[in-house]
Design a protein around this motif. Structure first.
Motif, PDB file in Angstrom:
ATOM      1  N   TRP A  86      37.703  43.425  48.894  1.00  0.00           N
ATOM      2  CA  TRP A  86      38.360  44.700  49.204  1.00  0.00           C
ATOM      3  C   TRP A  86      39.604  44.879  48.336  1.00  0.00           C
ATOM      4  N   LEU A  87      40.288  43.778  48.053  1.00  0.00           N
ATOM      5  CA  LEU A  87      41.460  43.815  47.176  1.00  0.00           C
ATOM      6  C   LEU A  87      41.061  43.792  45.699  1.00  0.00           C
ATOM      7  N   ASP A  88      39.777  43.609  45.426  1.00  0.00           N
ATOM      8  CA  ASP A  88      39.217  43.460  44.082  1.00  0.00           C
ATOM      9  C   ASP A  88      39.794  42.242  43.381  1.00  0.00           C
ATOM     10  N   LEU A  89      39.760  41.124  44.082  1.00  0.00           N
ATOM     11  CA  LEU A  89      40.206  39.854  43.514  1.00  0.00           C
ATOM     12  C   LEU A  89      39.023  38.925  43.260  1.00  0.00           C
ATOM     13  N   VAL A  90      37.815  39.471  43.290  1.00  0.00           N
ATOM     14  CA  VAL A  90      36.613  38.714  42.956  1.00  0.00           C
ATOM     15  C   VAL A  90      35.861  39.496  41.882  1.00  0.00           C
ATOM     16  N   PRO A  91      35.138  38.797  41.008  1.00  0.00           N
ATOM     17  CA  PRO A  91      34.394  39.518  39.966  1.00  0.00           C
ATOM     18  C   PRO A  91      33.212  40.293  40.545  1.00  0.00           C
ATOM     19  N   GLY A  97      17.386  37.608  42.489  1.00  0.00           N
ATOM     20  CA  GLY A  97      16.622  36.369  42.657  1.00  0.00           C
ATOM     21  C   GLY A  97      17.502  35.157  42.519  1.00  0.00           C
ATOM     22  N   ASP A  98      17.096  34.240  41.634  1.00  0.00           N
ATOM     23  CA  ASP A  98      17.878  33.018  41.440  1.00  0.00           C
ATOM     24  C   ASP A  98      18.910  33.168  40.319  1.00  0.00           C
ATOM     25  N   ARG A  99      18.958  34.350  39.700  1.00  0.00           N
ATOM     26  CA  ARG A  99      19.896  34.575  38.588  1.00  0.00           C
ATOM     27  C   ARG A  99      21.160  35.250  39.117  1.00  0.00           C
ATOM     28  N   GLN A 100      22.286  34.589  38.946  1.00  0.00           N
ATOM     29  CA  GLN A 100      23.555  35.140  39.414  1.00  0.00           C
ATOM     30  C   GLN A 100      24.451  35.396  38.201  1.00  0.00           C
ATOM     31  N   VAL A 101      24.865  36.649  38.033  1.00  0.00           N
ATOM     32  CA  VAL A 101      25.716  37.025  36.912  1.00  0.00           C
ATOM     33  C   VAL A 101      27.026  37.580  37.462  1.00  0.00           C
ATOM     34  N   LEU A 102      28.130  36.925  37.124  1.00  0.00           N
ATOM     35  CA  LEU A 102      29.450  37.407  37.509  1.00  0.00           C
ATOM     36  C   LEU A 102      30.017  38.198  36.345  1.00  0.00           C
ATOM     37  N   MET A 103      30.530  39.375  36.648  1.00  0.00           N
ATOM     38  CA  MET A 103      31.012  40.261  35.598  1.00  0.00           C
ATOM     39  C   MET A 103      32.543  40.353  35.637  1.00  0.00           C
ATOM     40  N   ASN A 104      33.072  41.415  35.091  1.00  0.00           N
ATOM     41  CA  ASN A 104      34.522  41.599  34.989  1.00  0.00           C
ATOM     42  C   ASN A 104      35.136  42.064  36.302  1.00  0.00           C
ATOM     43  N   THR A 106      37.166  44.964  38.246  1.00  0.00           N
ATOM     44  CA  THR A 106      37.268  46.408  38.052  1.00  0.00           C
ATOM     45  C   THR A 106      38.682  46.934  38.303  1.00  0.00           C
ATOM     46  N   LYS A 107      39.511  46.166  39.002  1.00  0.00           N
ATOM     47  CA  LYS A 107      40.878  46.571  39.349  1.00  0.00           C
ATOM     48  C   LYS A 107      40.892  47.846  40.187  1.00  0.00           C
ATOM     49  N   LYS A 108      39.855  48.033  40.986  1.00  0.00           N
ATOM     50  CA  LYS A 108      39.769  49.219  41.838  1.00  0.00           C
ATOM     51  C   LYS A 108      40.117  48.910  43.292  1.00  0.00           C
ATOM     52  N   GLY A 109      40.676  47.737  43.555  1.00  0.00           N
ATOM     53  CA  GLY A 109      41.023  47.363  44.910  1.00  0.00           C
ATOM     54  C   GLY A 109      42.184  48.190  45.445  1.00  0.00           C
ATOM     55  N   ASP A 110      42.643  47.834  46.628  1.00  0.00           N
ATOM     56  CA  ASP A 110      43.764  48.536  47.252  1.00  0.00           C
ATOM     57  C   ASP A 110      44.927  48.598  46.264  1.00  0.00           C
ATOM     58  N   ARG A 111      45.348  49.802  45.919  1.00  0.00           N
ATOM     59  CA  ARG A 111      46.317  49.973  44.832  1.00  0.00           C
ATOM     60  C   ARG A 111      47.727  49.525  45.196  1.00  0.00           C
ATOM     61  N   HIS A 112      47.990  49.295  46.485  1.00  0.00           N
ATOM     62  CA  HIS A 112      49.307  48.797  46.889  1.00  0.00           C
ATOM     63  C   HIS A 112      49.296  47.282  47.066  1.00  0.00           C
ATOM     64  N   LEU A 113      48.247  46.758  47.685  1.00  0.00           N
ATOM     65  CA  LEU A 113      48.205  45.332  47.978  1.00  0.00           C
ATOM     66  C   LEU A 113      47.811  44.474  46.778  1.00  0.00           C
ATOM     67  N   ARG A 114      46.838  44.936  45.987  1.00  0.00           N
ATOM     68  CA  ARG A 114      46.365  44.120  44.872  1.00  0.00           C
ATOM     69  C   ARG A 114      47.498  43.709  43.933  1.00  0.00           C
ATOM     70  N   THR A 153      45.878  33.259  37.447  1.00  0.00           N
ATOM     71  CA  THR A 153      46.667  34.118  38.328  1.00  0.00           C
ATOM     72  C   THR A 153      45.771  34.840  39.327  1.00  0.00           C
ATOM     73  N   VAL A 154      44.662  35.386  38.871  1.00  0.00           N
ATOM     74  CA  VAL A 154      43.734  36.091  39.764  1.00  0.00           C
ATOM     75  C   VAL A 154      43.079  35.106  40.731  1.00  0.00           C
ATOM     76  N   ALA A 155      42.785  33.892  40.261  1.00  0.00           N
ATOM     77  CA  ALA A 155      42.193  32.877  41.147  1.00  0.00           C
ATOM     78  C   ALA A 155      43.159  32.498  42.269  1.00  0.00           C
ATOM     79  N   VAL A 156      44.444  32.361  41.945  1.00  0.00           N
ATOM     80  CA  VAL A 156      45.450  32.041  42.970  1.00  0.00           C
ATOM     81  C   VAL A 156      45.585  33.212  43.941  1.00  0.00           C
ATOM     82  N   ALA A 157      45.571  34.445  43.432  1.00  0.00           N
ATOM     83  CA  ALA A 157      45.647  35.622  44.299  1.00  0.00           C
ATOM     84  C   ALA A 157      44.443  35.662  45.240  1.00  0.00           C
ATOM     85  N   ASN A 158      43.268  35.351  44.710  1.00  0.00           N
ATOM     86  CA  ASN A 158      42.041  35.306  45.518  1.00  0.00           C
ATOM     87  C   ASN A 158      42.182  34.246  46.607  1.00  0.00           C
ATOM     88  N   LYS A 159      42.658  33.072  46.228  1.00  0.00           N
ATOM     89  CA  LYS A 159      42.833  31.974  47.192  1.00  0.00           C
ATOM     90  C   LYS A 159      43.829  32.380  48.284  1.00  0.00           C
TER      91      LYS A 159
END
Length: 179
Positions: A86-91, A97-104, A106-114, A153-159
């Motif tokens: 919801w905060l857009d701190l995950v890709p 199927g069994d193929r998992q692709v993580l992308m960029n 989007t920085k579209k999360g909550d514009r105050h909290l993110r 930095t984003v990983a710490v924010a996610n954590k």
């Protein structure tokens, strides 16, 4: 307000505050108009949840108050990853199927909290650079060597988001693991 016995009401100073002050005083209430710079401090001091989550590294009183105001107890999120998403701190994911692709991000999360989470995490990463004591600092420094400053930095924010969600949802204290 007419059905409530006369009491003291605190109102944040704004363009409509004095209008509401007059209206509430007509009903017998006493109204204190409070400068905006002090409102968050007053809310923070009276909110046990805010005080608990402000103990997390990278979380200040303003951010703690904002998180609690936006999410209350976090019950609208199934788990911490949903809160972080919801905060857009995950890709973004594009999986099949069994193929998992993580992308960029989007920085579209909550514009105050993110941005608050990102700025707090940035401070944690900078402080960890000067110190290698504690599991958190070691994890941050190792991740920074592998992935770089911004991704760390984003990983710490996610954590932090996941930790805060868990603390709010379970009403627990912050526990430093293996410091």
């Amino acid at each position: 307000m007419a059905n409530i016995p006369a009491c003291l009401i605190g109102v944040e100073a704004s363009t409509g505050a004095f209008y509401w002050q007059r209206e509430f005083e007509k009903l017998g209430h006493k109204v204190n108009v409070i400068s905006p710079q002090y409102v968050k401090d007053i809310v923070f001091r009276h909110s046990e949840a805010c005080q608990r989550i402000a103990k997390v590294k990278g979380i200040d009183p303003k951010m703690a108050t904002t998180v609690v105001a936006a999410t209350d107890k976090g019950t609208e999120f199934k788990h911490g990853r949903h809160f972080a998403a919801w905060l857009d701190l995950v890709p973004r994911q594009h999986s099949s199927g069994d193929r998992q692709v993580l992308m960029n991000m989007t920085k579209k999360g909550d514009r105050h909290l993110r941005p608050l989470f990102i700025h707090g995490a940035r401070a944690v990463v900078r402080v960890a650079t000067n110190s290698n004591d504690g599991d958190m600092n070691q994890w941050v420094n190792q991740l920074k060597e592998r992935r770089g400053f911004n991704k760390t930095t984003v990983a710490v924010a996610n954590k932090n988001a996941r930790i805060i969600w868990s603390m709010l949802r379970n009403e627990t204290e912050y526990q430093v693991v293996g410091s």
